[in-house]
Design a protein around this motif. Structure first.
Motif, PDB file in Angstrom:
ATOM      1  N   ILE A  82      -9.082   6.535   6.675  1.00 18.26           N
ATOM      2  CA  ILE A  82      -9.059   7.462   5.526  1.00 18.26           C
ATOM      3  C   ILE A  82      -7.634   7.530   4.995  1.00 18.26           C
ATOM      4  N   LEU A  83      -7.465   7.254   3.706  1.00 17.70           N
ATOM      5  CA  LEU A  83      -6.159   7.438   3.071  1.00 17.70           C
ATOM      6  C   LEU A  83      -6.198   8.779   2.356  1.00 17.70           C
ATOM      7  N   ALA A  84      -5.098   9.521   2.460  1.00 15.51           N
ATOM      8  CA  ALA A  84      -5.063  10.839   1.807  1.00 15.51           C
ATOM      9  C   ALA A  84      -3.779  10.987   1.014  1.00 15.51           C
ATOM     10  N   HIS A  85      -3.856  11.772  -0.042  1.00 13.90           N
ATOM     11  CA  HIS A  85      -2.671  12.054  -0.850  1.00 13.90           C
ATOM     12  C   HIS A  85      -2.313  13.526  -0.680  1.00 13.90           C
ATOM     13  N   LEU A  86      -1.097  13.792  -0.228  1.00 15.88           N
ATOM     14  CA  LEU A  86      -0.658  15.166   0.021  1.00 15.88           C
ATOM     15  C   LEU A  86       0.533  15.491  -0.874  1.00 15.88           C
ATOM     16  N   SER A  87       0.528  16.684  -1.429  1.00 19.26           N
ATOM     17  CA  SER A  87       1.710  17.131  -2.180  1.00 19.26           C
ATOM     18  C   SER A  87       1.599  18.620  -2.450  1.00 19.26           C
ATOM     19  N   ALA A  88       2.664  19.165  -3.048  1.00 24.99           N
ATOM     20  CA  ALA A  88       2.668  20.579  -3.410  1.00 24.99           C
ATOM     21  C   ALA A  88       1.561  20.857  -4.426  1.00 24.99           C
ATOM     22  N   THR A  89       1.081  22.104  -4.457  1.00 21.38           N
ATOM     23  CA  THR A  89       0.055  22.478  -5.447  1.00 21.38           C
ATOM     24  C   THR A  89       0.756  22.908  -6.732  1.00 21.38           C
ATOM     25  N   VAL A 120      -5.480  -0.320  -2.617  1.00 19.00           N
ATOM     26  CA  VAL A 120      -6.574  -0.921  -1.836  1.00 19.00           C
ATOM     27  C   VAL A 120      -7.437  -1.836  -2.703  1.00 19.00           C
ATOM     28  N   LYS A 121      -8.177  -2.708  -2.025  1.00 20.61           N
ATOM     29  CA  LYS A 121      -9.100  -3.591  -2.755  1.00 20.61           C
ATOM     30  C   LYS A 121     -10.392  -2.826  -3.026  1.00 20.61           C
ATOM     31  N   ARG A 122     -10.931  -3.030  -4.203  1.00 14.10           N
ATOM     32  CA  ARG A 122     -12.123  -2.280  -4.629  1.00 14.10           C
ATOM     33  C   ARG A 122     -13.277  -2.399  -3.628  1.00 14.10           C
ATOM     34  N   GLU A 123     -13.490  -3.619  -3.124  1.00 14.23           N
ATOM     35  CA  GLU A 123     -14.640  -3.826  -2.232  1.00 14.23           C
ATOM     36  C   GLU A 123     -14.420  -3.195  -0.856  1.00 14.23           C
ATOM     37  N   GLU A 124     -13.211  -2.753  -0.580  1.00 14.77           N
ATOM     38  CA  GLU A 124     -12.955  -2.115   0.720  1.00 14.77           C
ATOM     39  C   GLU A 124     -13.181  -0.598   0.701  1.00 14.77           C
ATOM     40  N   VAL A 125     -13.479  -0.075  -0.487  1.00  8.87           N
ATOM     41  CA  VAL A 125     -13.639   1.380  -0.608  1.00  8.87           C
ATOM     42  C   VAL A 125     -15.054   1.785  -0.221  1.00  8.87           C
ATOM     43  N   SER A 138      -5.311  16.933 -10.794  1.00  4.58           N
ATOM     44  CA  SER A 138      -4.573  16.595  -9.563  1.00  4.58           C
ATOM     45  C   SER A 138      -5.384  15.716  -8.604  1.00  4.58           C
ATOM     46  N   GLU A 139      -6.673  16.004  -8.471  1.00  5.74           N
ATOM     47  CA  GLU A 139      -7.506  15.221  -7.551  1.00  5.74           C
ATOM     48  C   GLU A 139      -7.609  13.774  -8.025  1.00  5.74           C
ATOM     49  N   HIS A 140      -7.750  13.621  -9.329  1.00  4.60           N
ATOM     50  CA  HIS A 140      -7.918  12.275  -9.894  1.00  4.60           C
ATOM     51  C   HIS A 140      -6.607  11.506  -9.887  1.00  4.60           C
ATOM     52  N   SER A 141      -5.516  12.234 -10.064  1.00  4.93           N
ATOM     53  CA  SER A 141      -4.206  11.587  -9.938  1.00  4.93           C
ATOM     54  C   SER A 141      -4.045  11.066  -8.511  1.00  4.93           C
ATOM     55  N   ALA A 142      -4.450  11.883  -7.542  1.00  2.00           N
ATOM     56  CA  ALA A 142      -4.351  11.485  -6.135  1.00  2.00           C
ATOM     57  C   ALA A 142      -5.189  10.229  -5.865  1.00  2.00           C
ATOM     58  N   ILE A 143      -6.445  10.258  -6.303  1.00  2.00           N
ATOM     59  CA  ILE A 143      -7.346   9.113  -6.069  1.00  2.00           C
ATOM     60  C   ILE A 143      -6.818   7.866  -6.795  1.00  2.00           C
ATOM     61  N   PHE A 144      -6.337   8.074  -8.015  1.00  2.00           N
ATOM     62  CA  PHE A 144      -5.770   6.964  -8.798  1.00  2.00           C
ATOM     63  C   PHE A 144      -4.626   6.308  -8.017  1.00  2.00           C
ATOM     64  N   GLN A 145      -3.761   7.127  -7.448  1.00  3.75           N
ATOM     65  CA  GLN A 145      -2.615   6.599  -6.686  1.00  3.75           C
ATOM     66  C   GLN A 145      -3.099   5.874  -5.427  1.00  3.75           C
ATOM     67  N   VAL A 192      -9.433   8.593   0.128  1.00  7.16           N
ATOM     68  CA  VAL A 192     -10.255   7.403  -0.044  1.00  7.16           C
ATOM     69  C   VAL A 192     -10.624   6.913   1.351  1.00  7.16           C
ATOM     70  N   THR A 193     -11.932   6.824   1.599  1.00  7.02           N
ATOM     71  CA  THR A 193     -12.416   6.324   2.886  1.00  7.02           C
ATOM     72  C   THR A 193     -12.661   4.828   2.739  1.00  7.02           C
ATOM     73  N   LEU A 194     -12.160   4.038   3.685  1.00  6.36           N
ATOM     74  CA  LEU A 194     -12.293   2.583   3.592  1.00  6.36           C
ATOM     75  C   LEU A 194     -13.410   2.088   4.502  1.00  6.36           C
TER      76      LEU A 194
END
Ligand code: NDP
Ligand code: MG
Length: 381
Positions: A251-258, A157-162, A145-152, A244-246
């Motif tokens: 900070i971008l965050a992914h929220l959803s049900a567990t 975003v642009k790679r160099e902005e992360v 789930s964490e990696h799905s969130a980060i993937f999304q 993901v902190t830019l």
């Protein structure tokens, strides 16, 4: 859209059963083309009867009968044959353990999508698997789930902005326990995960925070950021799965049900989004989201995983193998909860590392670590 054929390995497990629900609820898009199971042949047989896949693979020696017209295959060779099958579009690797690496590599070599739930594949064999991935047309879409969130999040975003990627951890059932309490934690206590319902091995890993450590290693290989850019934050509500902190401080965050049906469904449907597989969350109902720093004094497993990744080579395979042996020893009542990281640390301390560039080397390291872990456990009991 053409119906996609899914090969689901580990169909009888926690992820596997959730995946079956997702596929059943979207049967105009996905079909169970093949399933595998290990010991639970009763359930596997029921799945075969209900869904009539073309192939059933059994990886243990257990006997099974499947309906006429279904091809029955055996063992790792069976997994590999199905993973390479020209009619398979997506291989969902949801077995537990290092066996997941075989169908993953086979599917990637044949240009397929791998929806990857199995952690051990990237933790123990990260370099080998990513080399295969880069050299072909296959893709890995994370299910964890964490990696799905980060993937999304990273897709926007642009790679160099992360600046950083941040994995959240629930903190497990022992988040607030003292060292003394942890020493007396029972198996029953450790299996009471506060937010997620999962298989027993990963539930214990969540209690030691080793699960988060394994996920840091998984994230390193999946997203290709240096270790200093991968952080862990304890977030007991498990509503935010990743951030993901830019570089400008946003900070971008992914929220959803567990519920694992969400990342499973997304790994199958990406880049498309389908109807919600579970009731969407209501933030007003949830009310409050909190965050804490992980405490590596009480949960040293997280630090051991960072150490293994820093040293890299065969160390992550050794970390994973010794941890797996220690977790099963704890589940069998042979060692204490707090002995789990001690076993891992002891085995890592004795390891003479190898490069980790080939499967053979890594399997040797894995086997060696299991043997050493058993020896240490014997001394403890
Ligand atoms: P479970 O223990 O519930 O299920 C494991 C599955 O793998 C079962 O189908 C089991 O078969 C099969 N299996 C066990 N041993 C072998 C073997 N030696 N060879 C082939 N198949 C085997 O595990 P989970 O579903 O919880 O986890 C599966 C994987 O996904 C793990 O790597 C875990 O870390 C990862 N994961 C799980 C999450 C979760 O929410 N559960 C979240 C994120 C990642 P049988 O039951 O028939 O013996
Ligand atoms: Mg996870």
């Amino acid at each position: 859209m053409k119906v996609k054929n899914v090969a689901l390995f580990g169909a009888t497990g926690s992820i596997g059963r959730n995946a079956i629900e997702v596929i059943k609820n979207n049967n105009e898009l996905f079909r169970l083309f093949a399933v595998s199971g290990h010991t639970n042949v009763e359930l596997l047989s029921r799945i075969a009867n209900d869904f009539k896949p073309d192939y059933v693979v059994v990886t243990s020696d257990n006997q099974i009968s499947v309906p006429d017209g279904i091809t029955l295959l055996r063992g790792i060779d069976g997994l590999k044959e199905v993973a390479a099958h020209p009619d398979v579009d997506i291989v969902l690797v949801a077995t537990s353990g290092i066996v997941g690496v075989f169908p993953t590599i086979e599917a990637l070599k044949n240009g397929k999508r791998v929806a990857l739930a199995n952690k051990e594949t990237l933790v123990s064999f990260g370099k080998v698997v990513t080399d295969v991935l880069k050299s072909g047309d296959g893709e890995i879409i994370p299910v964890d789930s964490e990696h799905s969130a980060i993937f999304q999040l990273l897709n926007g975003v642009k790679r160099e902005e992360v600046d950083k990627i941040v994995l959240t951890a629930s903190g497990g059932p022992f988040r607030t326990w003292s060292v003394e309490q942890l020493e007396n934690a029972t198996v029953q206590d450790a299996l009471k995960h506060p937010t997620w319902s999962m298989g027993s091995k990963i539930t214990i890993d969540s209690a030691t925070l080793m699960n988060k450590g394994l996920e840091v290693i998984e994230a390193y290989w999946l997203f290709g950021y240096p270790i200093e850019k991968i952080d862990v934050v304890v977030h007991p509500q498990s509503i935010i799965h990743g951030m993901v902190t830019l570089k400008d401080g946003a900070i971008l965050a992914h929220l959803s049900a567990t519920d694992m049906k969400l990342p499973i469904q997304y790994a199958l449907s990406f880049p498309n989004r389908l109807k919600p597989p579970v009731k969407p969350i209501d933030l007003v109902d949830i009310g409050k989201l909190t965050f804490e720093k992980p405490d590596i004094n009480r949960f040293p497993a997280l630090k051991l995983a960072y150490d293994a990744l820093k040293m890299n080579g065969s160390y992550p395979a050794v970390l994973n193998a010794s941890n797996e042996v220690a977790v099963y020893a704890f589940l069998e009542g042979k060692i204490r909860f707090t002995d789990i990281p001690k076993v891992v640390e002891g085995v890592m301390g004795k390891h003479h590392p190898v490069s980790g560039d080939t499967l053979e080397e890594l399997f040797d390291a894995d086997r060696w670590a299991r043997g050493e872990a058993l020896k240490l456990i014997k001394k403890m009991t």
